[in-house]
Design a protein around this motif. Sequence first.
Motif, short mmCIF file in Angstrom:
data_model
loop_
_atom_site.label_atom_id
_atom_site.label_comp_id
_atom_site.label_asym_id
_atom_site.label_seq_id
_atom_site.Cartn_x
_atom_site.Cartn_y
_atom_site.Cartn_z
N GLY A 177 -7.13 -26.30 0.04
CA GLY A 177 -8.82 -26.15 0.60
C GLY A 177 -8.45 -25.35 2.52
N LYS A 178 -8.03 -24.83 2.52
CA LYS A 178 -8.19 -24.06 3.62
C LYS A 178 -9.10 -22.82 3.46
CE LYS A 178 -3.60 -25.36 5.54
NZ LYS A 178 -3.93 -26.14 6.06
N ASN A 179 -9.60 -22.60 4.31
CA ASN A 179 -10.97 -20.32 4.28
C ASN A 179 -9.83 -20.16 4.70
OD1 ASN A 179 -13.13 -19.06 4.48
ND2 ASN A 179 -12.84 -19.64 6.93
N VAL A 180 -9.40 -19.44 3.41
CA VAL A 180 -8.29 -18.03 3.64
C VAL A 180 -9.14 -16.33 3.43
CG1 VAL A 180 -6.64 -17.29 2.50
CG2 VAL A 180 -6.85 -19.53 2.26
N CYS A 181 -8.63 -15.83 3.94
CA CYS A 181 -9.52 -14.37 4.37
C CYS A 181 -7.57 -13.81 3.93
CB CYS A 181 -9.64 -13.74 5.61
SG CYS A 181 -10.10 -11.91 5.11
N ILE A 182 -7.23 -12.64 3.82
CA ILE A 182 -6.28 -11.50 3.32
C ILE A 182 -7.24 -10.26 3.16
CG2 ILE A 182 -6.31 -11.32 0.90
CD1 ILE A 182 -3.55 -11.42 0.36
N ALA A 183 -5.77 -9.60 4.20
CA ALA A 183 -6.19 -7.72 4.62
C ALA A 183 -5.00 -7.00 4.30
CB ALA A 183 -6.58 -7.51 5.93
N ASP A 184 -5.11 -6.58 3.74
CA ASP A 184 -4.16 -4.80 2.94
C ASP A 184 -4.50 -4.05 3.93
OD1 ASP A 184 -3.40 -3.70 1.92
OD2 ASP A 184 -3.90 -3.31 -0.06
N LEU A 185 -3.07 -3.94 5.14
CA LEU A 185 -2.79 -3.18 6.06
C LEU A 185 -2.07 -2.29 5.69
CD1 LEU A 185 -3.22 -5.22 9.72
CD2 LEU A 185 -4.45 -4.41 7.58
N ASP A 186 -1.34 -1.70 4.77
CA ASP A 186 -1.01 -1.18 3.96
C ASP A 186 -1.07 0.24 3.50
OD1 ASP A 186 1.29 0.41 2.57
OD2 ASP A 186 2.50 -1.26 1.38
N ILE A 187 -0.84 1.10 4.77
CA ILE A 187 -1.26 2.46 4.22
C ILE A 187 -0.38 2.94 3.39
CG2 ILE A 187 -3.34 2.06 5.91
CD1 ILE A 187 -1.63 3.89 7.73
N VAL A 188 0.59 2.77 2.88
CA VAL A 188 2.06 4.08 3.60
C VAL A 188 1.68 3.67 1.30
CG1 VAL A 188 4.19 4.20 2.97
CG2 VAL A 188 3.11 3.31 4.65
N ASN A 189 1.48 2.40 0.57
CA ASN A 189 1.95 2.80 -1.42
C ASN A 189 0.90 2.48 -1.77
OD1 ASN A 189 2.81 2.12 -2.87
ND2 ASN A 189 4.36 0.59 -2.91
N PRO A 190 0.10 3.05 -1.69
CA PRO A 190 -0.70 3.04 -2.82
C PRO A 190 -1.18 2.68 -3.93
CG PRO A 190 -0.16 5.74 -2.96
CD PRO A 190 0.82 4.58 -2.62
N TYR A 191 0.37 2.37 -4.79
CA TYR A 191 0.07 1.46 -6.28
C TYR A 191 0.34 0.31 -6.12
CZ TYR A 191 1.81 1.06 -10.37
OH TYR A 191 1.64 0.89 -12.25
N GLY B 258 4.74 -0.72 3.93
CA GLY B 258 6.44 -0.90 3.90
C GLY B 258 7.33 0.07 5.17
N ASP B 259 8.14 -0.08 5.71
CA ASP B 259 9.26 0.75 7.07
C ASP B 259 8.31 -0.02 8.17
OD1 ASP B 259 11.03 -0.13 5.29
OD2 ASP B 259 10.74 2.14 4.46
N ASP B 260 8.47 0.88 9.04
CA ASP B 260 8.06 1.09 10.05
C ASP B 260 6.89 2.19 10.27
OD1 ASP B 260 9.92 3.71 9.57
OD2 ASP B 260 9.99 3.70 11.84
N ARG B 261 6.92 3.08 9.30
CA ARG B 261 5.74 4.03 9.21
C ARG B 261 4.62 2.79 9.05
NH1 ARG B 261 7.42 8.13 5.24
NH2 ARG B 261 8.36 6.63 4.22
N GLY B 262 4.30 1.92 8.25
CA GLY B 262 3.23 0.94 7.78
C GLY B 262 2.84 0.05 9.15
N ALA B 263 4.39 -0.45 9.60
CA ALA B 263 4.09 -1.32 10.81
C ALA B 263 3.20 -0.73 11.55
CB ALA B 263 5.32 -1.88 11.08
N TYR B 264 3.58 0.30 12.33
CA TYR B 264 2.04 1.14 12.97
C TYR B 264 0.56 0.92 13.11
CZ TYR B 264 6.50 3.99 14.95
OH TYR B 264 6.84 5.09 15.60
N ALA B 265 0.64 0.58 11.97
CA ALA B 265 -1.11 0.14 11.88
C ALA B 265 -1.29 -1.37 11.94
CB ALA B 265 -0.67 0.09 10.19
N LEU B 266 -0.34 -2.54 12.23
CA LEU B 266 -0.16 -3.97 12.31
C LEU B 266 -0.15 -3.74 14.96
CD1 LEU B 266 -0.01 -6.39 12.33
CD2 LEU B 266 2.51 -6.61 12.42
N GLY B 267 -0.05 -2.46 15.01
CA GLY B 267 -0.13 -2.36 15.86
C GLY B 267 -0.76 -2.98 16.98
#
Length: 234
Positions: free
Chosen positions: A32-46, A99-108
């Motif tokens: 019953g929660k108001n949920v939003c999901i964000a795709d921050l994966d700019i490394v894996n396009p598949y 994935g990995d450190d390269r993808g994590a930069y986007a979270l910074g």
Amino acid sequence: MEHKRLTLFAGHYGSGKTNIAVNYALHLAELGKNVCIADLDIVNPYFRTKDSADTLAQAGVDLISPQFANSNVDLPALPAEAYRLVEDRNTWGIMDIGGDDRGAYALGRYTPFILEENNYRMVFVANCYRPLTRTPEDALEVMEEIETACGLKFTDIVNNSNLGSETTPQTVLDSLDFIHALSERSHLPVFLHTVRSDVAEDLKGVLPNLLPLHLQAKYFDLPEQKPQNRPLWG
């Protein structure tokens, strides 16, 4: 199981974090929660969260995905709407981190907001059957690289050890020594054990905090393996 307002899933390439993020978002929506999901994966396009757009919409889950996701653009742009997850505290946010450190930069760019609120779970998705995370030491190295890249420490571990379509209950049970060693050496608790929904039936009552997974279509190798009229949640 305690839920934080923000849950961030990160891990090595192929760890299964996107599928877990989608299933966890559906789980929160069922609560019953108001949920939003964000795709921050700019490394894996598949494997993209956008592949589950229809399922998420049916469950009332908002989806924020990179511009040009599921197109032939090599490097999709992060959407400005993703700031909604750290600014709107009435929303239960899920972030799928690259994935990995390269993808994590986007979270910074979101880290200062996340730390300020301090109502988050930063989850490392571990699969001991992947080539570069076969040992706790290897997994710890990946964890440290991601933490350094995004400026955020992991708080929990998800055991998603699997062999794809060949996964059996014993496959999961054989991963427990690895995941317990990783938990001990990282000083982090195991938040969830995740496994394909049909395999999970045989593990109920055996593993704590078991999350059955309904896989995205691209995870199925053959047409007959695709789900037919399955419920969103097991």
